[in-house]
Design a protein around this motif. Structure first.
Motif, mmCIF file in Angstrom:
data_model
loop_
_atom_site.group_PDB
_atom_site.id
_atom_site.type_symbol
_atom_site.label_atom_id
_atom_site.label_comp_id
_atom_site.label_asym_id
_atom_site.label_seq_id
_atom_site.Cartn_x
_atom_site.Cartn_y
_atom_site.Cartn_z
ATOM 1 N N THR A 1 4.660 8.735 -52.108
ATOM 2 C CA THR A 1 5.546 9.396 -51.156
ATOM 3 C C THR A 1 4.832 10.536 -50.447
ATOM 4 O O THR A 1 4.955 10.698 -49.222
ATOM 5 N N LEU A 2 4.095 11.333 -51.208
ATOM 6 C CA LEU A 2 3.330 12.441 -50.628
ATOM 7 C C LEU A 2 2.319 11.922 -49.609
ATOM 8 O O LEU A 2 2.197 12.468 -48.512
ATOM 9 N N SER A 3 1.616 10.854 -49.954
ATOM 10 C CA SER A 3 0.640 10.270 -49.035
ATOM 11 C C SER A 3 1.307 9.784 -47.755
ATOM 12 O O SER A 3 0.799 10.030 -46.654
ATOM 13 N N LEU A 4 2.426 9.098 -47.895
ATOM 14 C CA LEU A 4 3.138 8.603 -46.706
ATOM 15 C C LEU A 4 3.655 9.742 -45.840
ATOM 16 O O LEU A 4 3.567 9.687 -44.606
ATOM 17 N N LYS A 5 4.200 10.780 -46.470
ATOM 18 C CA LYS A 5 4.724 11.907 -45.698
ATOM 19 C C LYS A 5 3.607 12.631 -44.964
ATOM 20 O O LYS A 5 3.779 13.050 -43.821
ATOM 21 N N ILE A 6 2.466 12.802 -45.624
ATOM 22 C CA ILE A 6 1.351 13.488 -44.966
ATOM 23 C C ILE A 6 0.781 12.620 -43.854
ATOM 24 O O ILE A 6 0.551 13.093 -42.737
ATOM 25 N N LEU A 7 0.574 11.346 -44.133
ATOM 26 C CA LEU A 7 -0.036 10.463 -43.141
ATOM 27 C C LEU A 7 0.887 10.229 -41.949
ATOM 28 O O LEU A 7 0.521 10.481 -40.800
ATOM 29 N N PHE A 8 2.107 9.733 -42.220
ATOM 30 C CA PHE A 8 3.003 9.373 -41.123
ATOM 31 C C PHE A 8 3.793 10.568 -40.583
ATOM 32 O O PHE A 8 4.008 10.680 -39.379
ATOM 33 N N GLY A 9 4.221 11.429 -41.471
ATOM 34 C CA GLY A 9 5.064 12.542 -41.040
ATOM 35 C C GLY A 9 4.308 13.679 -40.394
ATOM 36 O O GLY A 9 4.857 14.400 -39.566
ATOM 37 N N LEU A 10 3.058 13.860 -40.765
ATOM 38 C CA LEU A 10 2.321 15.003 -40.237
ATOM 39 C C LEU A 10 1.157 14.600 -39.334
ATOM 40 O O LEU A 10 1.060 15.054 -38.195
ATOM 41 N N VAL A 11 0.285 13.759 -39.822
ATOM 42 C CA VAL A 11 -0.932 13.440 -39.082
ATOM 43 C C VAL A 11 -0.638 12.545 -37.887
ATOM 44 O O VAL A 11 -0.971 12.878 -36.744
ATOM 45 N N LEU A 12 -0.023 11.398 -38.117
ATOM 46 C CA LEU A 12 0.221 10.457 -37.026
ATOM 47 C C LEU A 12 1.306 10.934 -36.066
ATOM 48 O O LEU A 12 1.285 10.610 -34.886
ATOM 49 N N ALA A 13 2.258 11.701 -36.563
ATOM 50 C CA ALA A 13 3.318 12.215 -35.698
ATOM 51 C C ALA A 13 2.852 13.424 -34.895
ATOM 52 O O ALA A 13 3.526 13.857 -33.969
ATOM 53 N N GLY A 14 1.711 13.975 -35.273
ATOM 54 C CA GLY A 14 1.161 15.120 -34.548
ATOM 55 C C GLY A 14 1.842 16.434 -34.863
ATOM 56 O O GLY A 14 1.705 17.397 -34.127
ATOM 57 N N SER A 15 2.571 16.494 -35.947
ATOM 58 C CA SER A 15 3.278 17.735 -36.285
ATOM 59 C C SER A 15 2.507 18.583 -37.289
ATOM 60 O O SER A 15 3.063 19.497 -37.876
ATOM 61 N N LEU A 16 1.223 18.290 -37.458
ATOM 62 C CA LEU A 16 0.395 19.093 -38.361
ATOM 63 C C LEU A 16 -0.087 20.320 -37.604
ATOM 64 O O LEU A 16 -1.143 20.330 -36.982
ATOM 65 N N ASP A 17 0.737 21.335 -37.589
ATOM 66 C CA ASP A 17 0.448 22.573 -36.871
ATOM 67 C C ASP A 17 0.016 23.632 -37.883
ATOM 68 O O ASP A 17 0.815 24.047 -38.722
ATOM 69 N N PRO A 18 -1.247 24.085 -37.817
ATOM 70 C CA PRO A 18 -1.729 25.067 -38.792
ATOM 71 C C PRO A 18 -0.963 26.386 -38.774
ATOM 72 O O PRO A 18 -0.990 27.123 -39.747
ATOM 73 N N SER A 19 -0.295 26.676 -37.681
ATOM 74 C CA SER A 19 0.434 27.941 -37.623
ATOM 75 C C SER A 19 1.847 27.839 -38.207
ATOM 76 O O SER A 19 2.516 28.856 -38.377
ATOM 77 N N ASP A 20 2.297 26.630 -38.515
ATOM 78 C CA ASP A 20 3.639 26.449 -39.076
ATOM 79 C C ASP A 20 3.555 26.480 -40.605
ATOM 80 O O ASP A 20 3.171 25.505 -41.247
ATOM 81 N N PHE A 21 3.915 27.605 -41.188
ATOM 82 C CA PHE A 21 3.790 27.773 -42.635
ATOM 83 C C PHE A 21 4.784 26.913 -43.408
ATOM 84 O O PHE A 21 4.549 26.573 -44.559
#
Length: 164
Positions: free
Chosen positions: A45-65
């Motif tokens: 689940t963690l892998s899917l959330k990081i891959l699809f939810g953050l990386v591929l969706a483009g919501s991996l914002d370093p400023s968003d704590f």
């Protein structure tokens, strides 16, 4: 030691085991199996959330704590489950008869640290923050006392061995 020798040694130990020890061993093995399933599911689940939810969706914002709090919270959940499984494996390997208090304290410290990491300080009052600090301090002191007691017992056992 060969596998055959280990099997013979375990076989002789199990003959001497009481019915309750058999039951306890079966429960520990079953719990270990369940925790392993939980760990695999949590990592998946963690892998899917990081891959699809953050990386591929483009919501991996370093400023968003908040994103990092959520990811680190999920990672700590996996670490807590692994530590719990490790403490059960120690029991299953018959190194100790019961779960070590030190392992329970470490798991509690990990759980509190996880909570502190995912804590939103804007929505938490001072009393809750003080309570977390008190719990962390108390668990730290208890861990230190248990570790110190274990070290003294090991030292006394070594002195006894040298004396005999």
């Amino acid at each position: 030691m060969s596998i055959k020798d280990e099997f013979q040694e375990n076989k002789s130990e199990f003959r001497l085991a009481s019915l309750y020890q058999w039951f306890e061993h079966a429960v520990v093995l079953f719990l270990t199996f369940l925790i392993a399933i939980v760990v695999v599911a949590a990592v998946w689940t963690l892998s899917l959330k990081i891959l699809f939810g953050l990386v591929l969706a483009g919501s991996l914002d370093p400023s968003d704590f908040r994103v990092f709090q959520a990811v680190f919270g999920m990672i700590f959940t996996v670490i807590i489950a692994l530590e719990f499984k490790k403490s059960l494996l120690v029991v299953a390997e018959r190194r100790e008869a019961v779960v070590q208090i030190r392992s329970v304290i470490v798991i509690a410290l990990l759980a509190i640290c996880r909570k502190v990491i995912i804590l939103d300080l804007n929505e938490t009052d001072a009393l809750h923050t003080l309570a977390f600090a008190t719990v962390i301090l108390a668990l730290g002191v208890v861990y230190w006392l248990v570790r110190d007691s274990d070290c003294r017992k090991e030292g006394a056992a070594q002195i006894e061995e040298v004396a005999t």
